[in-house]
Design a protein around this motif. Structure first.
Motif, short mmCIF file in Angstrom:
data_model
loop_
_atom_site.label_atom_id
_atom_site.label_comp_id
_atom_site.label_asym_id
_atom_site.label_seq_id
_atom_site.Cartn_x
_atom_site.Cartn_y
_atom_site.Cartn_z
N ILE A 3 58.50 -36.96 -28.53
CA ILE A 3 57.53 -35.90 -28.24
C ILE A 3 58.20 -34.72 -27.56
O ILE A 3 57.82 -33.57 -27.78
CB ILE A 3 56.34 -36.46 -27.42
N THR A 4 59.21 -34.96 -26.74
CA THR A 4 59.89 -33.86 -26.07
C THR A 4 60.63 -32.98 -27.07
O THR A 4 60.70 -31.77 -26.88
CB THR A 4 60.89 -34.39 -25.02
N THR A 7 57.95 -30.75 -28.71
CA THR A 7 57.42 -29.68 -27.85
C THR A 7 58.42 -28.54 -27.68
O THR A 7 58.02 -27.42 -27.38
CB THR A 7 57.03 -30.22 -26.47
N LYS A 8 59.70 -28.79 -27.87
CA LYS A 8 60.72 -27.75 -27.73
C LYS A 8 60.75 -26.80 -28.92
O LYS A 8 61.34 -25.73 -28.84
CB LYS A 8 62.09 -28.38 -27.54
N GLN A 52 51.25 -36.28 -33.56
CA GLN A 52 51.74 -35.67 -32.33
C GLN A 52 52.02 -34.19 -32.52
O GLN A 52 51.66 -33.36 -31.68
CB GLN A 52 53.01 -36.38 -31.86
N ILE A 56 50.13 -30.97 -30.65
CA ILE A 56 50.85 -29.92 -29.93
C ILE A 56 50.49 -28.55 -30.51
O ILE A 56 50.26 -27.59 -29.76
CB ILE A 56 52.36 -30.16 -29.96
N GLU A 57 50.44 -28.46 -31.83
CA GLU A 57 50.08 -27.20 -32.48
C GLU A 57 48.68 -26.77 -32.06
O GLU A 57 48.45 -25.59 -31.74
CB GLU A 57 50.15 -27.36 -33.99
N GLU A 59 47.03 -27.64 -29.30
CA GLU A 59 47.05 -27.29 -27.88
C GLU A 59 47.54 -25.85 -27.69
O GLU A 59 46.99 -25.10 -26.88
CB GLU A 59 47.94 -28.25 -27.10
N ARG A 60 48.55 -25.46 -28.44
CA ARG A 60 49.07 -24.10 -28.35
C ARG A 60 48.04 -23.10 -28.84
O ARG A 60 47.90 -22.01 -28.27
CB ARG A 60 50.35 -23.97 -29.16
#
Length: 68
Positions: A3-4, A7-8, A52, A56-57, A59-60
């Motif tokens: 996941i890290t 997110t980068k 995942q 993240i997409e 959330e942004r």
């Protein structure tokens, strides 16, 4: 993929990653139905990674909408 690492990625890289992962999942599904896949856990891992990345997409997107 962790996941890290996801997110980068930038927004553009994330969109490309999601697209390529979906294509890879489609190929894996075909292979599993034709009994050519050896690692049956691949489908689950791909689905999890895509979920995942999509989370993240989203959330942004929410952060950008709230900023306006």
């Amino acid at each position: 993929m962790k996941i890290t690492d996801i997110t980068k990625k930038t927004d553009k890289e994330l969109a490309q990653f999601i697209q390529s992962s979906r294509e890879e999942l489609a190929k894996a599904v075909v292979e599993s139905r034709t009994k050519e896949v050896r690692d049956t856990k691949t489908l689950g891992r791909l689905k999890k990674t895509i979920a995942q990345a999509l989370t993240i997409e989203r959330e942004r997107q929410i952060v950008q909408e709230e900023a306006k």
